[in-house]
Motif scaffolding. Structure first.
Motif, PDB file in Angstrom:
ATOM      1  N   GLN A  43      36.623 -67.096  -8.843  1.00 28.07           N
ATOM      2  CA  GLN A  43      37.058 -68.216  -8.024  1.00 28.07           C
ATOM      3  C   GLN A  43      37.171 -69.458  -8.889  1.00 28.07           C
ATOM      4  N   CYS A 119      36.417 -69.327  -2.978  1.00 30.38           N
ATOM      5  CA  CYS A 119      35.818 -68.429  -1.999  1.00 30.38           C
ATOM      6  C   CYS A 119      35.599 -69.232  -0.717  1.00 30.38           C
ATOM      7  N   TYR A 121      33.408 -69.216   2.703  1.00 31.65           N
ATOM      8  CA  TYR A 121      32.191 -68.596   3.215  1.00 31.65           C
ATOM      9  C   TYR A 121      32.119 -68.718   4.732  1.00 31.65           C
ATOM     10  N   TYR A 135      26.782 -64.813  -0.904  1.00 33.44           N
ATOM     11  CA  TYR A 135      28.117 -64.230  -0.695  1.00 33.44           C
ATOM     12  C   TYR A 135      28.772 -64.057  -2.074  1.00 33.44           C
ATOM     13  N   THR A 137      31.142 -62.120  -3.186  1.00 33.86           N
ATOM     14  CA  THR A 137      32.590 -61.895  -3.271  1.00 33.86           C
ATOM     15  C   THR A 137      33.281 -62.353  -1.989  1.00 33.86           C
ATOM     16  N   ASP A 138      34.537 -62.609  -2.124  1.00 33.00           N
ATOM     17  CA  ASP A 138      35.439 -62.888  -1.014  1.00 33.00           C
ATOM     18  C   ASP A 138      36.702 -62.102  -1.345  1.00 33.00           C
ATOM     19  N   SER A 139      37.619 -61.997  -0.426  1.00 37.98           N
ATOM     20  CA  SER A 139      38.878 -61.318  -0.749  1.00 37.98           C
ATOM     21  C   SER A 139      40.035 -62.081  -0.133  1.00 37.98           C
ATOM     22  N   LEU A 164      37.778 -61.971  -4.913  1.00 39.86           N
ATOM     23  CA  LEU A 164      37.380 -63.214  -5.568  1.00 39.86           C
ATOM     24  C   LEU A 164      35.898 -63.105  -5.902  1.00 39.86           C
ATOM     25  N   CYS A 166      32.634 -64.866  -6.510  1.00 42.37           N
ATOM     26  CA  CYS A 166      32.152 -66.185  -6.095  1.00 42.37           C
ATOM     27  C   CYS A 166      30.984 -66.711  -6.922  1.00 42.37           C
TER      28      CYS A 166
END
Length: 167
Positions: A43, A119, A121, A135, A137-139, A164, A166
């Motif tokens: 990120q 990212c 959240y 958290y 990771t994010d996508s 992503l 984070c």
């Protein structure tokens, strides 16, 4: 005798290729997702990382790209936000393709460099773009479409999910 068989083979191949019908593409551009250069990126808010998105396209009348570089023909939307704003929509100029010789249409690929996003959240949570161990990771998925010189809008495609990182 060997020379005659080689000549026959050459003429057969020449005839076979000359009888191939040219493709019949729609005058409205059609695009397809081909690949991502990698499945994840860090990120960020600048150029810390890059993923290349490759798409294929066809257009029956070959009117892709504009000579004026201020006009944008390729739209990329970051779908991991709840609404479309200037922050999550990018418009890119496509190089001008002259119409001469494009009577049967054109096809090709376009590779687009995409740069890090923040990212996002769940609420309540850390502020976007801050590292998070809670958290990790994010996508995100990009939605992409193209517009030709006649104003015809292509189909909309989605990329594979991009992870992503984070932390």
């Amino acid at each position: 005798m060997k020379n005659y068989s080689q000549l026959f083979a050459f003429l057969f191949l020449l005839f076979a290729f000359s009888c191939t019908k040219p493709p019949d593409y729609s005058d409205t551009p059609v695009i397809e997702f081909i690949s991502l250069s990698k499945p994840s990126m860090l990120q960020g808010t600048a150029f810390e990382d890059t993923i290349w998105v490759t798409i294929g396209f066809t257009d029956g009348d070959g009117d892709i790209g504009l000579e004026e570089t201020t006009d944008k023909q390729l739209t990329i939307i970051d779908t991991h936000f709840n609404s479309i704003t200037e922050d999550n929509i990018k418009q890119i100029s496509v190089p001008f393709v002259p119409e001469q010789g494009a009577g049967n249409g054109i096809s090709g690929t376009i590779s687009i460099a995409t740069f890090p996003n923040c990212c996002v959240y769940p609420s309540p949570g850390p502020s976007p773009c801050t590292p998070s161990t809670q958290y990790p990771t994010d996508s995100l998925v990009y939605e992409i479409f193209m517009t030709d010189r006649a104003g015809n809008e292509s189909n909309h495609i989605l990329t594979d999910p991009i992870i992503l990182l984070c932390q």
